[in-house]
Design a protein around this motif. Sequence first.
Motif, PDB file in Angstrom:
ATOM      1  N   PRO A 285      -0.996   5.437  12.774  1.00  0.00           N
ATOM      2  CA  PRO A 285      -0.303   4.870  13.940  1.00  0.00           C
ATOM      3  C   PRO A 285       0.194   3.461  13.685  1.00  0.00           C
ATOM      4  CG  PRO A 285      -2.680   4.855  14.280  1.00  0.00           C
ATOM      5  CD  PRO A 285      -2.440   5.620  13.016  1.00  0.00           C
ATOM      6  N   GLY A 286       1.182   3.041  14.480  1.00  0.00           N
ATOM      7  CA  GLY A 286       1.785   1.733  14.303  1.00  0.00           C
ATOM      8  C   GLY A 286       0.836   0.570  14.549  1.00  0.00           C
ATOM      9  N   SER A 287      -0.283   0.819  15.220  1.00  0.00           N
ATOM     10  CA  SER A 287      -1.271  -0.241  15.452  1.00  0.00           C
ATOM     11  C   SER A 287      -1.961  -0.672  14.165  1.00  0.00           C
ATOM     12  CB  SER A 287      -2.321   0.243  16.459  1.00  0.00           C
ATOM     13  OG  SER A 287      -2.954   1.430  15.992  1.00  0.00           O
ATOM     14  N   VAL A 288      -1.914   0.183  13.152  1.00  0.00           N
ATOM     15  CA  VAL A 288      -2.504  -0.155  11.857  1.00  0.00           C
ATOM     16  C   VAL A 288      -1.531  -1.071  11.126  1.00  0.00           C
ATOM     17  CG1 VAL A 288      -3.274   0.714   9.603  1.00  0.00           C
ATOM     18  CG2 VAL A 288      -3.789   2.006  11.696  1.00  0.00           C
ATOM     19  N   LYS A 289      -1.871  -2.327  11.017  1.00  0.00           N
ATOM     20  CA  LYS A 289      -0.951  -3.278  10.396  1.00  0.00           C
ATOM     21  C   LYS A 289      -1.009  -3.236   8.878  1.00  0.00           C
ATOM     22  CE  LYS A 289       0.233  -4.467  14.473  1.00  0.00           C
ATOM     23  NZ  LYS A 289       1.424  -3.806  15.034  1.00  0.00           N
ATOM     24  N   SER A 290      -2.135  -2.768   8.340  1.00  0.00           N
ATOM     25  CA  SER A 290      -2.300  -2.792   6.890  1.00  0.00           C
ATOM     26  C   SER A 290      -3.052  -1.556   6.409  1.00  0.00           C
ATOM     27  CB  SER A 290      -3.067  -4.058   6.488  1.00  0.00           C
ATOM     28  OG  SER A 290      -3.354  -4.056   5.109  1.00  0.00           O
ATOM     29  N   ILE A 291      -2.471  -0.889   5.404  1.00  0.00           N
ATOM     30  CA  ILE A 291      -3.129   0.217   4.701  1.00  0.00           C
ATOM     31  C   ILE A 291      -3.552  -0.324   3.343  1.00  0.00           C
ATOM     32  CG2 ILE A 291      -2.876   2.543   3.765  1.00  0.00           C
ATOM     33  CD1 ILE A 291      -0.607   2.985   5.792  1.00  0.00           C
ATOM     34  N   GLY A 292      -4.841  -0.344   3.066  1.00  0.00           N
ATOM     35  CA  GLY A 292      -5.358  -0.990   1.865  1.00  0.00           C
ATOM     36  C   GLY A 292      -5.073  -0.252   0.577  1.00  0.00           C
ATOM     37  N   ALA A 293      -5.326  -0.933  -0.528  1.00  0.00           N
ATOM     38  CA  ALA A 293      -5.139  -0.359  -1.859  1.00  0.00           C
ATOM     39  C   ALA A 293      -6.002   0.888  -2.025  1.00  0.00           C
ATOM     40  CB  ALA A 293      -5.498  -1.390  -2.926  1.00  0.00           C
ATOM     41  N   ASN A 294      -5.421   1.925  -2.598  1.00  0.00           N
ATOM     42  CA  ASN A 294      -6.127   3.181  -2.878  1.00  0.00           C
ATOM     43  C   ASN A 294      -6.709   3.825  -1.629  1.00  0.00           C
ATOM     44  OD1 ASN A 294      -6.147   3.571  -5.944  1.00  0.00           O
ATOM     45  ND2 ASN A 294      -6.894   1.466  -5.749  1.00  0.00           N
ATOM     46  N   ALA A 295      -6.185   3.480  -0.462  1.00  0.00           N
ATOM     47  CA  ALA A 295      -6.771   3.958   0.797  1.00  0.00           C
ATOM     48  C   ALA A 295      -6.845   5.477   0.863  1.00  0.00           C
ATOM     49  CB  ALA A 295      -5.984   3.422   1.985  1.00  0.00           C
ATOM     50  N   PHE A 296      -5.818   6.174   0.350  1.00  0.00           N
ATOM     51  CA  PHE A 296      -5.805   7.638   0.363  1.00  0.00           C
ATOM     52  C   PHE A 296      -5.624   8.206  -1.057  1.00  0.00           C
ATOM     53  CE2 PHE A 296      -4.597   6.367   4.632  1.00  0.00           C
ATOM     54  CZ  PHE A 296      -5.326   7.240   5.428  1.00  0.00           C
ATOM     55  N   SER A 297      -5.991   7.438  -2.044  1.00  0.00           N
ATOM     56  CA  SER A 297      -5.880   7.913  -3.428  1.00  0.00           C
ATOM     57  C   SER A 297      -6.722   9.165  -3.655  1.00  0.00           C
ATOM     58  CB  SER A 297      -6.324   6.829  -4.408  1.00  0.00           C
ATOM     59  OG  SER A 297      -5.344   5.841  -4.549  1.00  0.00           O
ATOM     60  N   GLU A 298      -6.205  10.048  -4.481  1.00  0.00           N
ATOM     61  CA  GLU A 298      -6.898  11.277  -4.889  1.00  0.00           C
ATOM     62  C   GLU A 298      -7.227  12.192  -3.714  1.00  0.00           C
ATOM     63  OE1 GLU A 298      -9.856  11.026  -7.924  1.00  0.00           O
ATOM     64  OE2 GLU A 298      -8.924   9.278  -8.860  1.00  0.00           O
ATOM     65  N   ASP A 316      -1.578  -1.416  -3.015  1.00  0.00           N
ATOM     66  CA  ASP A 316      -1.436  -0.817  -4.341  1.00  0.00           C
ATOM     67  C   ASP A 316      -1.996   0.600  -4.381  1.00  0.00           C
ATOM     68  OD1 ASP A 316      -0.561  -3.331  -5.014  1.00  0.00           O
ATOM     69  OD2 ASP A 316      -2.372  -3.899  -6.128  1.00  0.00           O
ATOM     70  N   TYR A 317      -1.212   1.518  -4.935  1.00  0.00           N
ATOM     71  CA  TYR A 317      -1.661   2.891  -5.211  1.00  0.00           C
ATOM     72  C   TYR A 317      -2.257   3.579  -3.977  1.00  0.00           C
ATOM     73  CZ  TYR A 317      -1.510   0.483  -9.707  1.00  0.00           C
ATOM     74  OH  TYR A 317      -1.121  -0.285 -10.770  1.00  0.00           O
ATOM     75  N   ALA A 318      -1.763   3.218  -2.800  1.00  0.00           N
ATOM     76  CA  ALA A 318      -2.354   3.713  -1.550  1.00  0.00           C
ATOM     77  C   ALA A 318      -2.423   5.236  -1.496  1.00  0.00           C
ATOM     78  CB  ALA A 318      -1.568   3.182  -0.354  1.00  0.00           C
ATOM     79  N   PHE A 319      -1.425   5.919  -2.076  1.00  0.00           N
ATOM     80  CA  PHE A 319      -1.389   7.384  -2.066  1.00  0.00           C
ATOM     81  C   PHE A 319      -1.314   7.922  -3.495  1.00  0.00           C
ATOM     82  CE2 PHE A 319       0.204   5.867   1.978  1.00  0.00           C
ATOM     83  CZ  PHE A 319      -0.511   6.645   2.877  1.00  0.00           C
ATOM     84  N   CYS A 320      -2.004   7.242  -4.385  1.00  0.00           N
ATOM     85  CA  CYS A 320      -2.029   7.610  -5.802  1.00  0.00           C
ATOM     86  C   CYS A 320      -2.708   8.967  -6.010  1.00  0.00           C
ATOM     87  CB  CYS A 320      -2.770   6.522  -6.571  1.00  0.00           C
ATOM     88  SG  CYS A 320      -3.114   6.879  -8.289  1.00  0.00           S
TER      89      CYS A 320
END
Length: 508
Positions: A285-298, A316-320
């Motif tokens: 959602p738009g309320s999330v201002k920041s998605i961290g590094a590797n947040a959804f990696s793998e 970095d590599y949030a959806f790696c």
Amino acid sequence: MSYKKAAAIVMSAVMLAAVFPAGLAEHTGTAVEVEAADHGELVEFGTEGDFDYIEYSDGTIEICHYNGNATEWVIPSRVNGKQVTRVNIGTEEIGRISRVVIPEGVKEIGSHCFSGFSGLENITLPSTLKEIGEYAFQGCSSLTNIRIPDGVTMLDEGAFQGCLQLETINIPAGVTEISSYQFAGSSIRSITIPEKVKRIGRNAFCGCTALKSVMISEGVEEIGESAFEQTGISSLTIPGSVKRIGRMAFMMCVSMETLTLTNGVGKIENDAFFGCSALKNVTVPGSVKSIGANAFSECRALLDVTVEEGVKTIGDYAFCECTSLVSISIPNSVSIMGLDILSASSGNMVCNANSYAYEYAVRHGYIQAGQQPPIQRPVVTPPTVTPVTPFAKGQKVNVSGGNYVSLGDGKAAYASPANKKAASATVADYIKVSGATYKVTQINAKAFSGCSKMKKITIKAKSLKKVGAKAFKGIHKKAKIKVPKAKLKAYKKLLKGKGQAKSVKITK
């Protein structure tokens, strides 16, 4: 501790030494800290049946030690006509105790009170109970269920950590915080976090692999670091009251298929959902201002990602390595995107022409500069060709004290340390060659062979798939191999029998 409280403790200790004969504390096996600010000054130290007690000037009684040999305890409710209000027992023979009854009137169970009671199968808690101290039931590995009275408002750190067979437990409505390590390593199957809880502490449920159902009530504001790491959660809704999802909060929740992030959620920190390999769809959602590094990696089953308008940063590599990804939608509001957010992922990036995401796609070679999109929201496909400055398969490079070799497809292997006489070395998670990034997924055979002075090897790589034969042959017999905390169990297995002496330790 305040000066007043410290002074009172010292005074009470002096009173104890004056009133009771030398060696009494040694005889009971108990060291007593008198918390004068809570109970007043110590009046008497005595024995009631098989239990030692402390009487305080406010008229309260604390049961502090057990001297008998029974396997079942019924703790007295009154001593000298006065109410027992606190239980803080210590004993050396803790494995034999199978049942404990704590009487009505008791308000507090002290820190480490029943810690290590490995034979405890049943405990009765009074309705008057208000507080359970830190690590109070730690390591009660035979305890399968417990009912916490409704009046309890404080559960201190690690209260039920390591209760390996604990399957059912409740959190009373008056509790305002789930402290760190609260239920870590237990076998609880479901939990409801009540609405008065504001914070779920770090590692609170970490390693609870049997935990399938989690209900987080509206009102919770923070989910701490590794709070639910490696749990068995299958479906999860995070309410909009949560302003922070901490680092590795749901890392390696490999059974999680469904995730709902309610509008209002504030920040997703690094590695928050790393390795949730069954997760299929995510809307941020738009309320999330920041998605961290590797947040959804793998998240290898992830098919579709929608990042809504309002999100500003993708790390970095949030959806790696989201290898099943079909589409990820990036809004105009995103103005910062880290290192290759789709590294080793499949799928299309959908974004508006003239947006930051579109410029990012051009810079990363997802499309050719100047190419005009056929529609208002073009489909931008990540590159399937080698980088502009190639690191071809089989090519070698020296990076930060290590020799690496390209495996192709954006991956690399650690080949050897640059200096075989060095005492330490690091295996990187990623390496960068001519502006392009490569994930380290392998340590080659004989990589450290003959490094006799090598005492410390730090493996930062989180995606190792293979370690070659004799990779560590000849390293120092007292060497330590440090690996990522979340990978300790898997890497111990992966690194086993790779030439190192049995005395070499693998740690987190």
